[in-house]
Motif scaffolding. Sequence first.
Motif, PDB file in Angstrom:
ATOM      1  N   ILE B  33     -14.583   1.879  -0.250  1.00 42.16           N
ATOM      2  CA  ILE B  33     -13.127   1.694  -0.350  1.00 42.16           C
ATOM      3  C   ILE B  33     -12.559   3.001  -0.885  1.00 42.16           C
ATOM      4  CG2 ILE B  33     -11.271   0.397  -1.454  1.00 42.16           C
ATOM      5  CD1 ILE B  33     -13.302  -1.901  -1.786  1.00 42.16           C
ATOM      6  N   LYS B  34     -11.618   3.577  -0.138  1.00 42.95           N
ATOM      7  CA  LYS B  34     -11.027   4.856  -0.541  1.00 42.95           C
ATOM      8  C   LYS B  34      -9.512   4.723  -0.617  1.00 42.95           C
ATOM      9  CE  LYS B  34     -14.601   7.891   1.269  1.00 42.95           C
ATOM     10  NZ  LYS B  34     -14.975   8.903   2.264  1.00 42.95           N
ATOM     11  N   ARG B  42      -4.961   1.425   0.498  1.00 44.77           N
ATOM     12  CA  ARG B  42      -6.421   1.517   0.427  1.00 44.77           C
ATOM     13  C   ARG B  42      -7.002   1.484   1.842  1.00 44.77           C
ATOM     14  NH1 ARG B  42      -8.166  -3.526  -2.866  1.00 44.77           N
ATOM     15  NH2 ARG B  42      -6.553  -4.408  -1.528  1.00 44.77           N
ATOM     16  N   MET B  43      -8.146   2.151   1.973  1.00 46.78           N
ATOM     17  CA  MET B  43      -8.833   2.193   3.273  1.00 46.78           C
ATOM     18  C   MET B  43     -10.282   1.733   3.085  1.00 46.78           C
ATOM     19  SD  MET B  43      -6.358   3.832   4.760  1.00 46.78           S
ATOM     20  CE  MET B  43      -6.464   5.023   6.036  1.00 46.78           C
ATOM     21  N   LEU B  44     -10.762   1.044   4.079  1.00 53.24           N
ATOM     22  CA  LEU B  44     -12.175   0.664   4.101  1.00 53.24           C
ATOM     23  C   LEU B  44     -12.853   1.577   5.119  1.00 53.24           C
ATOM     24  CD1 LEU B  44     -13.803  -1.486   2.644  1.00 53.24           C
ATOM     25  CD2 LEU B  44     -13.381  -3.023   4.541  1.00 53.24           C
ATOM     26  N   VAL B  45     -13.805   2.373   4.652  1.00 53.97           N
ATOM     27  CA  VAL B  45     -14.377   3.425   5.488  1.00 53.97           C
ATOM     28  C   VAL B  45     -15.864   3.165   5.731  1.00 53.97           C
ATOM     29  CG1 VAL B  45     -14.764   5.911   5.714  1.00 53.97           C
ATOM     30  CG2 VAL B  45     -12.726   5.073   4.543  1.00 53.97           C
ATOM     31  N   LEU B  46     -16.209   2.935   6.976  1.00 56.16           N
ATOM     32  CA  LEU B  46     -17.615   2.769   7.358  1.00 56.16           C
ATOM     33  C   LEU B  46     -18.095   4.095   7.938  1.00 56.16           C
ATOM     34  CD1 LEU B  46     -20.119   0.956   7.860  1.00 56.16           C
ATOM     35  CD2 LEU B  46     -19.147   0.384  10.083  1.00 56.16           C
ATOM     36  N   PHE B  78      -7.491  -7.893   9.424  1.00 60.17           N
ATOM     37  CA  PHE B  78      -7.512  -6.435   9.320  1.00 60.17           C
ATOM     38  C   PHE B  78      -7.003  -5.823  10.621  1.00 60.17           C
ATOM     39  CE2 PHE B  78     -10.265  -7.618   5.935  1.00 60.17           C
ATOM     40  CZ  PHE B  78     -10.175  -6.597   5.008  1.00 60.17           C
ATOM     41  N   PRO B  79      -6.241  -4.717  10.510  1.00 57.66           N
ATOM     42  CA  PRO B  79      -5.751  -4.076  11.743  1.00 57.66           C
ATOM     43  C   PRO B  79      -6.871  -3.348  12.478  1.00 57.66           C
ATOM     44  CG  PRO B  79      -5.081  -2.817   9.829  1.00 57.66           C
ATOM     45  CD  PRO B  79      -5.779  -4.034   9.307  1.00 57.66           C
ATOM     46  N   THR B  80      -6.577  -2.901  13.683  1.00 55.56           N
ATOM     47  CA  THR B  80      -7.562  -2.158  14.480  1.00 55.56           C
ATOM     48  C   THR B  80      -7.949  -0.864  13.755  1.00 55.56           C
ATOM     49  OG1 THR B  80      -6.422  -2.983  16.410  1.00 55.56           O
ATOM     50  CG2 THR B  80      -7.997  -1.219  16.784  1.00 55.56           C
ATOM     51  N   ILE B 109      -6.492  -1.422   4.549  1.00 55.10           N
ATOM     52  CA  ILE B 109      -6.697  -2.713   3.866  1.00 55.10           C
ATOM     53  C   ILE B 109      -5.345  -3.373   3.594  1.00 55.10           C
ATOM     54  CG2 ILE B 109      -7.573  -3.806   1.772  1.00 55.10           C
ATOM     55  CD1 ILE B 109      -9.636  -1.583   1.584  1.00 55.10           C
ATOM     56  N   PRO B 110      -5.156  -4.613   4.044  1.00 56.65           N
ATOM     57  CA  PRO B 110      -3.900  -5.322   3.732  1.00 56.65           C
ATOM     58  C   PRO B 110      -3.761  -5.539   2.216  1.00 56.65           C
ATOM     59  CG  PRO B 110      -5.099  -6.401   5.514  1.00 56.65           C
ATOM     60  CD  PRO B 110      -6.029  -5.388   4.935  1.00 56.65           C
TER      61      PRO B 110
END
Lengths: 182, 156
Positions: B33-34, B42-46, B78-80, B109-110
């Motif tokens: 999570i960044k 917030r962003m979820l980064v894979l 979650f969005p695309t 991230i919503p």
Amino acid sequence: MNIFGNLIAVLLGGVALGAMMNTVPDYNSSFQPFAVFAGKDGIGQGRQFIAELTALKRADAISYTRFKEDVSRDTSATFLVAELSISGRSESRQLEAIWLGATGRQYSQSARLEEAPRNLSLARFEPGLTDRTVAIFEVPKDEIVGGRLALAPRGGMVMDSAVHFAGPAAMPGNQPMLRLEP
Amino acid sequence: MEDARIPDAPPEIAFGEPVSVGRSVFTPQKLTIKPGREPGERMLVLTGLLENVTGATQKAVFGFPEKLPELSSGDTDFPTPQVNLVRDNYFLKQLEPRIREAVTIVWKIPQDWQEQDVSIKFSAQKFKLNDNLYSKASWLLFYPTGTLSVRPEKAA
């Protein structure tokens, strides 16, 4: 004897059918442009264009100016830059290039450099006019020697000609940063 | 026939295990999570490695029509996601054969999402060398290839 003769005829028919089924061209090989090979002088003539491969360069990174801002792109392998001189023959055409690597794999032009000056992706070639252009590929180094460049009209290549240029006999010299100018 | 049938439930995968996404293979490495660009975002980064396993440059890395990995966690939608190259953070336009690229798959991230386990589903299109209509090579229906169920780390 009559039964034996019929049996031979059926067997021969089966063999002929099997031979035809195994040798008929499939869709994937039939719907390809005709390959035309450029001469030793590097000039190739397709149905709708004449092209000359003037140089092949290799670079780790490429830079250019776009809207007064410097843009730089790098790659996980190496950039192969084909410099071409192209003129149309009977009508205005856009072309596309593919690098056929030494292993037989097909590399399209790098989409990350579509906006580079004189890029083949954005160029249109007019009859009677000769333009300089570049086609830029991202390829592993061992795909360069033994590979070849294919140039064909964009879109509907079926029943048209693709001009193939022989690849380099030796690995082109590498430049850490290649600057593309308009 | 039973052995050849595609299983209803895709296999669970872990970090470091490659999963097919059709024209390419993705190896997930880390989920973090960044913070985003805007305050509170917030962003979820894979993060992972992506390799083209076909013989030609692919623009449809995740199939056509594109089917990106699906993220689910609780009831949140979650969005695309966006797929970027790690080396210059420029979005991935195409993937060349034999050139493995480090990529990030990024979901915004919503606001209502609380940190919890997430599940990421991967799909691939089935390849048929000679299809039934023209006997030409085709990429057909999507099928699930793996699910990654993990708890995301917080970025240092």
